[in-house]
Design an enzyme around this catalytic site. Sequence first.
Site, mmCIF file in Angstrom:
data_model
loop_
_atom_site.group_PDB
_atom_site.id
_atom_site.type_symbol
_atom_site.label_atom_id
_atom_site.label_comp_id
_atom_site.label_asym_id
_atom_site.label_seq_id
_atom_site.Cartn_x
_atom_site.Cartn_y
_atom_site.Cartn_z
ATOM 1 N N ASP A 74 35.158 -13.963 -5.063
ATOM 2 C CA ASP A 74 34.747 -13.137 -3.800
ATOM 3 C C ASP A 74 34.503 -13.834 -2.340
ATOM 4 O OD1 ASP A 74 32.544 -11.720 -2.504
ATOM 5 O OD2 ASP A 74 30.668 -12.946 -2.279
ATOM 6 N N CYS A 88 30.329 9.315 -12.035
ATOM 7 C CA CYS A 88 29.379 9.542 -11.730
ATOM 8 C C CYS A 88 29.351 10.954 -11.871
ATOM 9 C CB CYS A 88 29.513 8.917 -10.536
ATOM 10 S SG CYS A 88 29.640 7.218 -10.051
ATOM 11 N N CYS A 125 22.019 6.962 -6.021
ATOM 12 C CA CYS A 125 22.077 5.783 -6.126
ATOM 13 C C CYS A 125 22.573 5.534 -3.778
ATOM 14 C CB CYS A 125 23.505 4.967 -5.617
ATOM 15 S SG CYS A 125 25.353 5.977 -5.656
ATOM 16 N N CYS A 141 18.783 4.531 -0.935
ATOM 17 C CA CYS A 141 19.540 3.710 0.172
ATOM 18 C C CYS A 141 17.849 4.028 1.420
ATOM 19 C CB CYS A 141 21.014 3.667 0.893
ATOM 20 S SG CYS A 141 21.185 2.979 2.182
ATOM 21 N N CYS A 183 22.880 -1.422 6.331
ATOM 22 C CA CYS A 183 22.906 -2.168 4.913
ATOM 23 C C CYS A 183 21.985 -2.850 5.383
ATOM 24 C CB CYS A 183 24.393 -2.363 4.190
ATOM 25 S SG CYS A 183 24.251 -2.947 2.336
ATOM 26 N N CYS A 232 19.898 -6.386 -0.803
ATOM 27 C CA CYS A 232 18.805 -5.226 -1.411
ATOM 28 C C CYS A 232 19.732 -4.042 -2.550
ATOM 29 C CB CYS A 232 19.444 -4.364 -0.428
ATOM 30 S SG CYS A 232 18.235 -2.553 -1.206
ATOM 31 N N CYS A 265 20.601 3.585 -11.079
ATOM 32 C CA CYS A 265 21.560 4.012 -11.385
ATOM 33 C C CYS A 265 21.337 3.782 -13.007
ATOM 34 C CB CYS A 265 23.089 3.135 -11.353
ATOM 35 S SG CYS A 265 24.616 3.540 -12.089
#
Length: 352
Positions: A135, A189, A195, A199, A215, A242, A249
């Site tokens: 990360d 998908c 998804c 949001c 976001c 979030c 999903c």
Amino acid sequence: MDDRAKLLATIEAEARALGFCAFGVARADATPLTAQRLRQWLDSGAHGDMIWMEETAERRGSPAGLWPEVRSVIALGMSYAPAVDPLALASEPEVGRISVYAQGADYHDTVKKALKALARLIVSKSDCDLKVFVDTAPVMEKPLAEAAGLGWQGKHTNLVSREHGSWLFLGAIYTTLDLAPSPPHAMRCGSCTACLSACPTNAFTAPFQIDARRCISYLTIEHKGPIPEELREAMGNRIYGCDDCLSVCPWNRFADTAHRNQAFVPRAELVAPALADLLRLDDAGFRQVFAGSPIKRIGRNRMVRNAAIAAGNSGSAALVEPLTALVDDEDPVVAEAARWALARLGNVVEAG
């Protein structure tokens, strides 16, 4: 089985013993479009305040850009699958919602420790150089994980796994070994857009494209200044991250907490913290509550700012008192958020 295949099998077995539930290998040149897509995203300004994305773009665009000697990338995933619905607290406005990934131990520490242990095994079994990443380095883990067969980048831009849903921490080992690559994963998908529709702030400009500036994860974690007023109401009681686009999903129905690393079992005090308690935090109190958590990196001021906005959305008169104590906070962003929240609650406080 030849020596290279035996080595790979040994590495995978050790990885699973160390707590990784997903494993695959990609060639270092397996994601040729990443650099171009990254450049287009950065040029659009969608990365907001994340200036390091711009500064490290050349190294981030490909494994060789970071380390020219790399030949193979070992991609790994560690599950943090939640036992309960992450959306359940939406109806409890006096508590704060913390993203599932941050309710347990700091994944940076847990994943890196396991990566280093795996690296020691690899070095003991082969003549190679390697580097481990989780990360914080300029590594595009998601396209590499897709190329290594761990899953695919969904329309929300996050990795989705058929076995583990949306709940994987990703790590990578770059190595000079020439390992047999895994089959890349196909995108599954289909026509689903759950998804994108989920949001709260309409951060997706199109499938597979996100504007971080809208976001909630970006706003509550990366963004240091005042949160745009037009987005505050949609934040609800989310105070750190979030999970909405991940939670809806359909592939999550296959995610099993039996695969979850025990380090990521939620800490009781982080599951549903009272906003009133968060609003009263000073620096020392913040460090005590969030020690050992990834949340600690945002500091007291951003957490209290987030809690103040959630309080303004709560409709709760019980939060007027702790908000009032913040209107003259030393941090002007916190003070402004408190005044906004009080105005939302019908208690307008003059700036002084």
